[in-house]
Scaffold this active site. Structure first.
Site, PDB file in Angstrom:
ATOM      1  N   HIS A 168     -28.542 -30.654  12.010  1.00  0.00           N
ATOM      2  CA  HIS A 168     -29.750 -29.802  11.919  1.00  0.00           C
ATOM      3  C   HIS A 168     -31.012 -30.666  12.104  1.00  0.00           C
ATOM      4  O   HIS A 168     -31.880 -30.721  11.235  1.00  0.00           O
ATOM      5  CB  HIS A 168     -29.745 -29.134  10.539  1.00  0.00           C
ATOM      6  CG  HIS A 168     -30.623 -27.935  10.392  1.00  0.00           C
ATOM      7  ND1 HIS A 168     -31.949 -27.919  10.780  1.00  0.00           N
ATOM      8  CD2 HIS A 168     -30.365 -26.701   9.882  1.00  0.00           C
ATOM      9  CE1 HIS A 168     -32.467 -26.733  10.501  1.00  0.00           C
ATOM     10  NE2 HIS A 168     -31.520 -25.978   9.962  1.00  0.00           N
ATOM     11  N   GLU A 272     -30.782 -28.418  17.352  1.00  0.00           N
ATOM     12  CA  GLU A 272     -29.581 -28.774  16.596  1.00  0.00           C
ATOM     13  C   GLU A 272     -28.333 -28.673  17.465  1.00  0.00           C
ATOM     14  O   GLU A 272     -27.983 -27.593  17.926  1.00  0.00           O
ATOM     15  CB  GLU A 272     -29.445 -27.813  15.405  1.00  0.00           C
ATOM     16  CG  GLU A 272     -30.739 -27.645  14.625  1.00  0.00           C
ATOM     17  CD  GLU A 272     -30.688 -26.467  13.655  1.00  0.00           C
ATOM     18  OE1 GLU A 272     -29.583 -26.126  13.184  1.00  0.00           O
ATOM     19  OE2 GLU A 272     -31.754 -25.886  13.370  1.00  0.00           O
TER      20      GLU A 272
END
Length: 315
Positions: A168, A272
């Protein structure tokens, strides 16, 4: 470790006394990884400029994930399952492997650390699968940052398990309205702001003027984030991770997050590398290996490489 290698990998105390590892490359680039979450919280270039965004309000206290850097979403992305959002790997204390397997012979020398996560008794109650997760964080000679994940099913009951996954990554940008993302044009995406309905991206580079939360599907191995004001381009290279999430919370969501400054959305962008649309299934003994490599280059060096029609616009 030889004496010179010792200087390049340092274990020290970070915020709130949490243990962290600092990797240093001889030319001046560096990276920091907390054992809590195996969470990369800093990546600096040779000039010492910070390339990752971490919120000024980030909470460095176990049970709360750290807001920014590179959280690891495993074994569940977002709320796509019964676990807490983004799974539990980012809320666990990992261990350092002091005797890691050597780098493959064809890999350029870099400084690296291997972190390990295995489930506790408590974890097995909420996700009843035995696994070993090895994360190798490598800082390359040119200052590139590579995260290699190896996840192995160590179940002894013969059961397979299934999971979703994302790195992330929060990139630091000068002004979100001056940023564009190249490499995702014309690809399909699921829009998280519209019940994950499926759409197709237009033919232009992605720019930002409001909240964005999209999962791009079956994406290329290379994505570029161009920061016009800094004249810097981030390049994300990914291997084994078909999807790419693009997220910026914008003003309303930013204000609603306790661990995020009201105006900080202007200075960050998440891109991500992920495996979400098609969950991964591992049988006992099987291992899944994926990686992402991040580099930061002057925009003039990279501009237009992904799309020849943009060469003229980006001089």
């Amino acid at each position: 470790m030889s004496e010179t290698e010792n200087k390049s990998v340092e274990i020290t105390k970070g915020v709130n006394g949490l243990e962290k590892i600092i990797l240093r490359e001889i030319r001046g680039s560096s990276a920091e990884v907390y054992l809590y979450g195996a969470h990369v919280t800093s990546w600096k270039n040779e000039q010492g400029e910070e390339l990752l965004f971490v919120s000024s309000k980030a909470i460095f206290k176990p049970s709360k994930p750290i807001r920014g850097g590179i959280p690891i979403c495993f074994p569940q992305f977002s709320n796509m399952g019964s676990l807490e959002a983004h799974g539990f790997a980012r809320n666990r204390v990992w261990t350092i492997d002091t005797d890691p397997p050597p780098l493959p012979p064809n890999v350029t020398n870099g400084v690296f650390v291997d972190l390990l996560l295995k489930p506790t008794e408590e974890d097995l109650k909420i996700w009843p699968h035995s696994f070993e997760y090895r994360l190798r964080v490598t800082l390359g000679p040119g200052g590139d940052l590579m995260l290699t994940s190896r996840i192995r099913n160590t179940n002894t009951d013969g059961k397979a398990f299934t999971f979703t996954f994302a790195y992330h990554t929060y990139f630091s940008v000068s002004d979100i309205s001056e940023v564009r993302v190249e490499g995702l044009e014309t690809f399909d995406y699921l829009d998280n702001l519209k019940n994950r309905e499926r759409y197709t991206e237009q033919g232009d580079a992605i720019t930002f003027e409001s909240e964005v939360d999209k999962i791009y599907l079956s994406t290329p191995t290379k994505i570029a984030i161009l920061d016009h004001e800094k004249k810097r381009t981030f390049v994300v290279r990914k291997d084994g991770l078909p999807d790419a999430v693009v997220w910026n919370p914008w003003d309303k969501k930013a204000k609603a997050m306790a661990d995020f400054g009201d105006d900080e959305y202007k200075h960050m962008l998440c891109v991500e590398a992920a495996a979400i649309e098609k969950p991964i299934t591992l049988k006992p003994g099987e291992e899944w290996k994926v990686r992402q490599e991040l580099s930061a280059v002057p925009s003039s060096y990279f501009s237009g490489q992904l799309d020849p029609s943009k060469v003229l616009q980006s001089s």
